[in-house]
Write a protein that holds these residues in place. Structure first.
Motif, PDB file in Angstrom:
ATOM      1  N   SER A  47     119.733  56.895  44.252  1.00 54.82           N
ATOM      2  CA  SER A  47     119.087  57.116  42.959  1.00 54.82           C
ATOM      3  C   SER A  47     119.739  56.275  41.874  1.00 54.82           C
ATOM      4  CB  SER A  47     119.161  58.602  42.570  1.00 54.82           C
ATOM      5  OG  SER A  47     118.456  59.398  43.506  1.00 54.82           O
ATOM      6  N   THR A  51     110.377  57.003  44.373  1.00 59.44           N
ATOM      7  CA  THR A  51     109.804  58.028  43.516  1.00 59.44           C
ATOM      8  C   THR A  51     110.464  57.999  42.140  1.00 59.44           C
ATOM      9  OG1 THR A  51     111.388  59.687  44.311  1.00 59.44           O
ATOM     10  CG2 THR A  51     109.266  59.551  45.447  1.00 59.44           C
ATOM     11  N   TYR A  52     109.709  58.483  41.141  1.00 56.80           N
ATOM     12  CA  TYR A  52     110.191  58.585  39.764  1.00 56.80           C
ATOM     13  C   TYR A  52     110.260  60.068  39.392  1.00 56.80           C
ATOM     14  CZ  TYR A  52     109.054  53.647  38.591  1.00 56.80           C
ATOM     15  OH  TYR A  52     109.000  52.281  38.505  1.00 56.80           O
ATOM     16  N   GLN A  53     111.280  60.452  38.666  1.00 56.05           N
ATOM     17  CA  GLN A  53     111.324  61.780  38.063  1.00 56.05           C
ATOM     18  C   GLN A  53     112.237  61.743  36.845  1.00 56.05           C
ATOM     19  OE1 GLN A  53     113.520  63.338  41.776  1.00 56.05           O
ATOM     20  NE2 GLN A  53     113.975  64.860  40.212  1.00 56.05           N
ATOM     21  N   TRP A 108     109.769  58.797  31.221  1.00 55.07           N
ATOM     22  CA  TRP A 108     110.673  59.575  30.402  1.00 55.07           C
ATOM     23  C   TRP A 108     111.651  58.650  29.666  1.00 55.07           C
ATOM     24  CZ3 TRP A 108     109.305  60.439  35.463  1.00 55.07           C
ATOM     25  CH2 TRP A 108     108.543  61.599  35.711  1.00 55.07           C
ATOM     26  N   THR A 142     114.774  57.876  33.269  1.00 50.01           N
ATOM     27  CA  THR A 142     113.995  58.098  34.483  1.00 50.01           C
ATOM     28  C   THR A 142     114.873  57.873  35.709  1.00 50.01           C
ATOM     29  OG1 THR A 142     111.979  57.356  33.383  1.00 50.01           O
ATOM     30  CG2 THR A 142     111.964  57.380  35.800  1.00 50.01           C
ATOM     31  N   LYS A 143     114.895  58.860  36.605  1.00 51.81           N
ATOM     32  CA  LYS A 143     115.601  58.677  37.875  1.00 51.81           C
ATOM     33  C   LYS A 143     114.651  58.022  38.865  1.00 51.81           C
ATOM     34  CE  LYS A 143     116.807  62.169  40.622  1.00 51.81           C
ATOM     35  NZ  LYS A 143     117.572  63.308  41.172  1.00 51.81           N
ATOM     36  N   GLU A 201     110.100  66.595  29.119  1.00 55.80           N
ATOM     37  CA  GLU A 201     108.750  66.729  29.654  1.00 55.80           C
ATOM     38  C   GLU A 201     107.830  65.735  28.962  1.00 55.80           C
ATOM     39  OE1 GLU A 201     107.149  70.633  29.746  1.00 55.80           O
ATOM     40  OE2 GLU A 201     109.065  71.567  30.248  1.00 55.80           O
TER      41      GLU A 201
END
Length: 295
Positions: free
Chosen positions: A10, A35-37, A55, A58-59, A43
């Motif tokens: 990550s 993937t992004y989270q 965001w 962003t991770k 939020e």
């Protein structure tokens, strides 16, 4: 029995451009999925129409086979991002990521009849040329804008009949295999990740072009070619000029991808003394450049 595990790496991005660069670096290092989270509790509510906001932090996470060469993966990432870029490592339990991947990766058409699709997908086109690609050891499915531009140009605009091609930084082998399917007589492929060469060989056999594909563990083993295509990142594209020049004839055309729009100026600064640099495609902020020798 304990489920198999996967390696997650990550990275944290603080802007949209940085997130896209991290995604590309992870994919080029062999990530099976990215993937992004949110990296914190932020939020995102209803975004403006037509926007794809990220965001503030962003991770960006890459998923790798646990048997992947961890040191080679990390070396590839650090080559792209710098030695000090923070990389978090985690082991995760198995999930049905293959099925999730198939749900996400639908057949993609490039031009009139050229398709990239998984083995399970049926293409209802009697004239279709289908490049079959399944989740495996290395990046490259045609979904990323850089890969999509390269594929589109190779199969629709480049004259490949009887030509020789060097796919530099081959990943899954998708670009070289597409060139072979589109008429190239010989394709040479190399990558800094040994697993990419394994994946390229497997995918070439799956697509019945194994006899045209020549894998080069040593990049210098490829001869001079008609077309050299490199879908990598800015820093290696600049550093590899002496290597690329070993594989050029007077009329060789080079195609560079893995670049953001603003980075065209960097390529022009590095190559402009001896090459014309022309933007031939752009998508979602990414560009494809064509280089021809002028001296």
């Amino acid at each position: 029995m304990q489920d198999p595990q996967w390696l997650e790496l990550s990275l944290t991005a603080h802007s949209e451009d940085e997130a896209f660069l991290l995604e590309t670096a992870l994919e080029l290092s062999g990530a099976l999925a990215v993937t992004y989270q949110a990296a914190d509790e932020e939020e995102i509510f209803e975004p403006p129409i037509g926007s794809t906001p990220l965001w503030q932090s962003t991770k960006v996470t890459g998923l790798y086979d646990l048997n992947a060469d961890r040191q080679a993966v990390l070396a590839a990432l650090r080559s792209s991002l710098g030695e000090d870029y923070p990389i978090a490592e985690h082991l995760v339990k198995d999930s049905d990521w293959v099925r999730a991947w198939l749900d996400y990766f639908q057949p993609i058409r490039f031009g009139e009849h050229f398709w990239v699709a998984a083995t399970e997908h049926e293409i209802e086109d009697d004239n279709a040329i289908v490049l079959r690609l399944d989740p495996g050891l290395a990046f490259g499915t045609g979904t990323h804008p850089s890969t999509a531009m390269c594929l589109n140009y190779l199969v629709n605009k480049a004259d490949l009949q009887g030509k020789t091609v060097y796919d530099y930084g081959c990943g899954s082998g998708i670009l070289g295999i597409a060139a072979a399917l589109a008429g190239a007589k010989a394709v040479y492929q190399t990558d800094i990740d040994p697993q990419a060469l394994i994946a390229s060989a497997d995918n070439a056999e799956k697509n019945h072009v194994g006899e045209k594909i020549h894998l080069c563990a040593n990049p210098a083993d490829a001869p001079a070619v008609d077309i050299l295509i490199a879908n990598i990142l800015l820093e290696p594209l600049c550093l590899l000029r002496p290597q690329f020049q070993q594989h050029l004839q007077s009329n060789t055309v080079m195609y560079f991808a893995g670049l953001l729009e603003r980075q065209q100026a960097d390529i022009e600064a590095r190559y402009g003394d001896a090459y014309s640099v022309r933007r031939v495609d752009e998508r979602e902020g990414w560009i494809l450049l064509e280089l021809r020798q002028t001296v």
